[in-house]
Design a protein around this motif. Structure first.
Motif, PDB file in Angstrom:
ATOM      1  N   ALA A 176       0.849  -1.193   0.000  1.00 46.08           N
ATOM      2  CA  ALA A 176       0.000   0.000   0.000  1.00 46.08           C
ATOM      3  C   ALA A 176       0.883   1.242   0.000  1.00 46.08           C
ATOM      4  O   ALA A 176       1.794   1.369   0.828  1.00 46.08           O
ATOM      5  N   ALA A 186      -1.732   9.595  -0.173  1.00 49.79           N
ATOM      6  CA  ALA A 186      -2.933   9.566  -1.012  1.00 49.79           C
ATOM      7  C   ALA A 186      -2.679  10.223  -2.362  1.00 49.79           C
ATOM      8  O   ALA A 186      -1.790  11.060  -2.500  1.00 49.79           O
ATOM      9  N   THR A 204     -10.216  11.344  -3.946  1.00 47.08           N
ATOM     10  CA  THR A 204      -8.929  10.873  -3.416  1.00 47.08           C
ATOM     11  C   THR A 204      -8.863   9.366  -3.577  1.00 47.08           C
ATOM     12  O   THR A 204      -9.896   8.688  -3.630  1.00 47.08           O
ATOM     13  N   ARG A 252      -6.138   5.671  -2.823  1.00 44.35           N
ATOM     14  CA  ARG A 252      -4.941   5.019  -2.302  1.00 44.35           C
ATOM     15  C   ARG A 252      -4.548   3.924  -3.273  1.00 44.35           C
ATOM     16  O   ARG A 252      -5.404   3.163  -3.751  1.00 44.35           O
ATOM     17  N   LEU A 268      -2.784   0.442  -4.376  1.00 42.43           N
ATOM     18  CA  LEU A 268      -2.363  -0.885  -3.919  1.00 42.43           C
ATOM     19  C   LEU A 268      -1.614  -1.583  -5.045  1.00 42.43           C
ATOM     20  O   LEU A 268      -2.083  -1.605  -6.185  1.00 42.43           O
ATOM     21  N   LEU A 279      -8.081   2.354  -4.450  1.00 46.36           N
ATOM     22  CA  LEU A 279      -9.313   2.412  -3.675  1.00 46.36           C
ATOM     23  C   LEU A 279      -9.594   3.885  -3.430  1.00 46.36           C
ATOM     24  O   LEU A 279      -8.746   4.589  -2.862  1.00 46.36           O
ATOM     25  N   GLY A 280     -10.761   4.354  -3.862  1.00 45.20           N
ATOM     26  CA  GLY A 280     -10.973   5.800  -3.813  1.00 45.20           C
ATOM     27  C   GLY A 280     -12.356   6.222  -3.365  1.00 45.20           C
ATOM     28  O   GLY A 280     -13.280   5.417  -3.242  1.00 45.20           O
ATOM     29  N   ILE A 281     -12.434   7.509  -3.107  1.00 44.78           N
ATOM     30  CA  ILE A 281     -13.679   8.163  -2.699  1.00 44.78           C
ATOM     31  C   ILE A 281     -13.915   9.357  -3.620  1.00 44.78           C
ATOM     32  O   ILE A 281     -12.997  10.154  -3.852  1.00 44.78           O
ATOM     33  N   GLU A 284     -15.274  -0.499 -10.056  1.00 46.87           N
ATOM     34  CA  GLU A 284     -16.305  -1.207  -9.289  1.00 46.87           C
ATOM     35  C   GLU A 284     -16.833  -0.258  -8.218  1.00 46.87           C
ATOM     36  O   GLU A 284     -16.076   0.237  -7.385  1.00 46.87           O
ATOM     37  N   LEU A 311     -18.499   0.604  -4.841  1.00 46.51           N
ATOM     38  CA  LEU A 311     -18.685  -0.031  -3.528  1.00 46.51           C
ATOM     39  C   LEU A 311     -19.760   0.679  -2.715  1.00 46.51           C
ATOM     40  O   LEU A 311     -20.326   0.112  -1.781  1.00 46.51           O
ATOM     41  N   ASP A 370     -17.724   5.253  -3.047  1.00 42.57           N
ATOM     42  CA  ASP A 370     -16.531   4.472  -2.708  1.00 42.57           C
ATOM     43  C   ASP A 370     -16.298   3.515  -3.876  1.00 42.57           C
ATOM     44  O   ASP A 370     -17.251   2.902  -4.368  1.00 42.57           O
ATOM     45  N   TYR A 371     -15.065   3.431  -4.353  1.00 43.56           N
ATOM     46  CA  TYR A 371     -14.829   2.586  -5.526  1.00 43.56           C
ATOM     47  C   TYR A 371     -13.504   1.843  -5.436  1.00 43.56           C
ATOM     48  O   TYR A 371     -12.607   2.218  -4.696  1.00 43.56           O
ATOM     49  N   CYS A 372     -13.436   0.800  -6.250  1.00 42.17           N
ATOM     50  CA  CYS A 372     -12.196   0.049  -6.445  1.00 42.17           C
ATOM     51  C   CYS A 372     -11.896   0.065  -7.935  1.00 42.17           C
ATOM     52  O   CYS A 372     -12.687  -0.428  -8.745  1.00 42.17           O
TER      53      CYS A 372
END
Lengths: 103, 103
Positions: free
Chosen positions: B9, B13, B22, B24, B26, B36-38, B55, B57, B96-98
């Motif tokens: 990780a 950010a 924003t 992060r 991986l 992984l974001g918002i 995707e 979330l 929230d997303y991936c």
């Protein structure tokens, strides 16, 4: 750019204050946990269960820790929050942080 | 709660649009990368380098992909974005997303 290797990342975000504060949880092989988060400008009160070490990765904020006066902190400062307490934050600029939970 | 195990990780950010978007990063052992974001409510245009699988979330959004009309997507829908393209989003509720990057 720092990295945490060999960690488990929780897919879903932790979402607080209508998304103005969000974080992602990382689990380490030694059983400890950190969260990587973003706080947008605003005023927030947070409660703790475990003690926390909060490392600022970007941003500027005012903080009032238990029993202390308000003070201003800038990146890359770090602050400690006792377990089972609460603290107040005024986020002035977008704050990226790494929070380590102390058992 | 889903988890990604044995990942690296990135600590800092990725911050876009004044912190309203924003993420992060991986890194996986097979050389692939996800973020992984918002995304907070607002209108955004994003460009891609690699193709992306996004995707959802949490959240609801309107999206206009290249050559397509606007459409509404709700969690847990997934959408694909071509490499070297751009797309428009109207985020209606905190999303929230991936995001998986496809090489």
């Amino acid at each position: 750019m720092s990295k945490f290797e060999n960690v488990t990342a929780v897919k879903e975000a932790n979402i607080y204050h209508n998304g103005n504060v969000t974080s992602r949880t990382l689990e380490f092989s030694d059983g400890t946990t950190k969260s990587l988060g973003i706080m947008l400008p605003g005023e927030y009160t947070f409660g703790t269960n475990e003690a926390e070490i909060m490392e600022m990765l970007s941003g500027e904020l005012d903080i009032k820790l238990p029993g202390e006066d308000w003070k201003t902190l800038n990146t890359p400062e770090t602050f400690n929050v006792p377990a089972n307490s609460s603290f107040d934050l005024k986020i002035k600029t977008v704050t990226d942080y790494c929070c380590s939970y102390i058992k």
